[in-house]
Design a protein around this motif. Structure first.
Motif, mmCIF file in Angstrom:
data_model
loop_
_atom_site.group_PDB
_atom_site.id
_atom_site.type_symbol
_atom_site.label_atom_id
_atom_site.label_comp_id
_atom_site.label_asym_id
_atom_site.label_seq_id
_atom_site.Cartn_x
_atom_site.Cartn_y
_atom_site.Cartn_z
ATOM 1 N N SER A 146 32.206 -8.764 26.841
ATOM 2 C CA SER A 146 31.630 -8.363 25.557
ATOM 3 C C SER A 146 31.256 -6.882 25.562
ATOM 4 C CB SER A 146 30.403 -9.215 25.235
ATOM 5 O OG SER A 146 29.805 -8.804 24.021
ATOM 6 N N LEU A 147 30.657 -6.413 26.656
ATOM 7 C CA LEU A 147 30.302 -5.000 26.760
ATOM 8 C C LEU A 147 31.552 -4.121 26.736
ATOM 9 C CD1 LEU A 147 27.471 -5.140 29.458
ATOM 10 C CD2 LEU A 147 27.198 -4.834 26.993
ATOM 11 N N ILE A 148 32.600 -4.557 27.420
ATOM 12 C CA ILE A 148 33.855 -3.809 27.395
ATOM 13 C C ILE A 148 34.388 -3.700 25.971
ATOM 14 C CG2 ILE A 148 36.299 -3.919 28.033
ATOM 15 C CD1 ILE A 148 35.404 -5.056 30.731
ATOM 16 N N GLN A 149 34.344 -4.811 25.250
ATOM 17 C CA GLN A 149 34.838 -4.810 23.866
ATOM 18 C C GLN A 149 34.054 -3.834 22.994
ATOM 19 O OE1 GLN A 149 34.291 -8.508 21.693
ATOM 20 N NE2 GLN A 149 36.075 -8.096 20.395
ATOM 21 N N GLN A 150 32.715 -3.864 23.122
ATOM 22 C CA GLN A 150 31.891 -2.953 22.327
ATOM 23 C C GLN A 150 32.169 -1.495 22.683
ATOM 24 O OE1 GLN A 150 27.650 -4.069 21.724
ATOM 25 N NE2 GLN A 150 28.145 -5.866 22.954
ATOM 26 N N ALA A 151 32.265 -1.224 23.985
ATOM 27 C CA ALA A 151 32.522 0.146 24.429
ATOM 28 C C ALA A 151 33.886 0.622 23.934
ATOM 29 C CB ALA A 151 32.446 0.222 25.946
ATOM 30 N N ARG A 152 34.886 -0.215 24.066
ATOM 31 C CA ARG A 152 36.241 0.152 23.655
ATOM 32 C C ARG A 152 36.304 0.457 22.158
ATOM 33 N NH1 ARG A 152 39.825 1.631 26.922
ATOM 34 N NH2 ARG A 152 39.934 -0.271 28.153
ATOM 35 N N GLN A 153 35.584 -0.315 21.367
ATOM 36 C CA GLN A 153 35.587 -0.106 19.916
ATOM 37 C C GLN A 153 35.052 1.266 19.530
ATOM 38 O OE1 GLN A 153 33.293 -3.444 18.516
ATOM 39 N NE2 GLN A 153 35.062 -4.820 18.409
ATOM 40 N N HIS A 154 34.250 1.868 20.411
ATOM 41 C CA HIS A 154 33.647 3.164 20.110
ATOM 42 C C HIS A 154 34.257 4.295 20.950
ATOM 43 C CE1 HIS A 154 30.622 0.420 18.381
ATOM 44 N NE2 HIS A 154 30.383 1.406 17.550
ATOM 45 N N GLY A 155 35.416 4.048 21.509
ATOM 46 C CA GLY A 155 36.144 5.114 22.181
ATOM 47 C C GLY A 155 35.741 5.395 23.614
ATOM 48 N N TRP A 156 35.017 4.492 24.233
ATOM 49 C CA TRP A 156 34.630 4.697 25.624
ATOM 50 C C TRP A 156 35.817 4.459 26.558
ATOM 51 C CZ3 TRP A 156 29.352 4.499 27.971
ATOM 52 C CH2 TRP A 156 28.354 4.799 27.042
ATOM 53 N N LEU A 157 35.798 5.138 27.701
ATOM 54 C CA LEU A 157 36.712 4.822 28.785
ATOM 55 C C LEU A 157 36.095 3.700 29.617
ATOM 56 C CD1 LEU A 157 37.655 8.407 30.013
ATOM 57 C CD2 LEU A 157 39.128 6.824 28.757
ATOM 58 N N ILE A 158 36.946 2.833 30.148
ATOM 59 C CA ILE A 158 36.482 1.723 30.981
ATOM 60 C C ILE A 158 36.931 1.967 32.419
ATOM 61 C CG2 ILE A 158 36.432 -0.775 31.306
ATOM 62 C CD1 ILE A 158 35.305 0.225 28.596
ATOM 63 N N GLU B 10 23.424 -8.838 24.101
ATOM 64 C CA GLU B 10 22.419 -8.501 23.093
ATOM 65 C C GLU B 10 21.247 -7.696 23.671
ATOM 66 O OE1 GLU B 10 21.916 -13.005 24.031
ATOM 67 O OE2 GLU B 10 23.559 -11.554 23.712
ATOM 68 N N HIS B 11 21.145 -7.621 24.993
ATOM 69 C CA HIS B 11 20.116 -6.785 25.598
ATOM 70 C C HIS B 11 20.425 -5.296 25.447
ATOM 71 C CE1 HIS B 11 19.102 -10.487 28.211
ATOM 72 N NE2 HIS B 11 18.111 -10.294 27.361
ATOM 73 N N CYS B 12 21.655 -4.970 25.104
ATOM 74 C CA CYS B 12 22.064 -3.582 24.915
ATOM 75 C C CYS B 12 22.245 -3.338 23.420
ATOM 76 C CB CYS B 12 23.377 -3.313 25.647
ATOM 77 S SG CYS B 12 23.966 -1.623 25.478
#
Length: 321
Positions: free
Chosen positions: A146-158, A115-117
């Protein structure tokens, strides 16, 4: 095309590096694997962000100032008075190899929460980079996933660098299952050969890599110190030799390597190239690996982490040497 951000999550800490000439003297340097990668990207001219928690103390202030001075976007850095900034004492042998004594936990970086992001941050796709040091307690592991999940949902590469530091774990050994879970969620994976053996466990190394590539992973790099880098992707496998240099301090060499790798990938995407299309070319992969090696080798020739990372001119000159 707009720039492609490389966002690095995890620890920023103080490396107290042993002075080779005066072994009882330790000098202060800014460091921490994800922070090093963020600085490496920024030094090369990329857009980098650092996500993490710092202590409200003189070391936290120093790290924040250093990150900003090297061009890292720190809008998502948070401060806390509930824990101090992490410290690491680094002893060097005559070959520049290092051993670590960590003062963590408790430390501020372990208190960062998803939640800090703000959710809006993920709307512009980019590359999210993490390592296993942000799995060492249940809460920070939950934040990482959680950050990975949020990033993945928006098309980010991990991107994941295993970066195993067994002495950071309460039991004295990294949780193999948890680290494998992290690696298996990555598109881009960097491992040392000892880390590969540990994570593959009873499987053959190449079998486990094939398993990764059959899942989420698109490109896996395995480094063997100053010897070579082995590259694995769905396009095939190759080995890139490393040219020997005079090593003073290898503390941030792996992070410089990862930073240059991710910078080059971000630049290719910015120029309109689809990653999957790029990865069918072994020649293209070889060029990026060679650029990453040059960044890592350059960093070995100076002391410290942030301070040793090459800027763009130094990196280009190293590639032409």
């Amino acid at each position: 095309m707009p720039t492609v951000p490389v966002c690095c999550f995890g620890e920023a800490l103080i490396d107290f590096l042993q002075d080779p000439a005066q072994p009882d003297l330790f000098r202060r340097y800014a460091g921490g694997a994800p922070a090093n990668v963020a600085v490496a990207v920024a030094r090369l001219g990329g857009q980098s962000h650092f996500l993490g928690m710092l202590g409200q103390d003189l070391f936290g202030d120093f790290l924040h100032q250093q990150l900003v001075s090297y061009g890292v976007n720190c809008e998502l850095v948070r401060f806390t008075s509930d824990a101090k900034t992490a410290l690491a004492f680094v002893a060097l042998n005559q070959d520049g190899d290092r051993s670590f004594s960590f003062y963590r936990p408790p430390s501020a970086d372990l208190l960062y929460r998803a939640e800090h992001c703000p959710a809006a941050f993920w709307l512009q796709p980019g590359i999210l980079h993490l390592c296993s040091n942000s799995l060492t307690t249940p809460d920070i592991a939950a934040t990482s996933f959680s950050l990975i999940q949020q990033a993945r949902q928006h098309g980010w590469l991990i991107s994941v660098d295993a970066n195993l530091r067994h002495n950071l774990w309460a039991c004295g050994q990294a949780d193999r299952v948890l680290v494998r879970q992290l690696v298996q969620q990555a598109d881009l994976v960097k491992l040392g050969e000892d880390e590969l053996r540990y994570l593959a466990d009873e499987q053959a190394d190449t079998d486990w890599i094939r398993q990764l590539l059959a899942g989420q992973a698109r490109w896996v790099l395995v480094t063997a110190g100053a010897a070579e880098v082995c590259s694995y992707s769905r396009a095939g496998h190759f080995v890139q030799q490393v040219t020997a240099v005079q090593v003073k301090d290898s503390t941030a060499a792996g992070d410089a390597f990862v930073g240059a790798w991710l910078y080059q990938l971000a630049e290719a995407i910015r120029q309109g190239q689809a990653l999957d299309n790029c990865l069918v070319s072994l020649h293209w992969q070889q060029q990026l690996v060679q650029g990453a090696i040059k960044a890592g080798s350059f960093t070995c020739m100076s002391y410290g982490a942030f301070a040793a990372l090459p800027d763009r001119q130094q990196w280009l000159a190293a590639q032409n040497s």
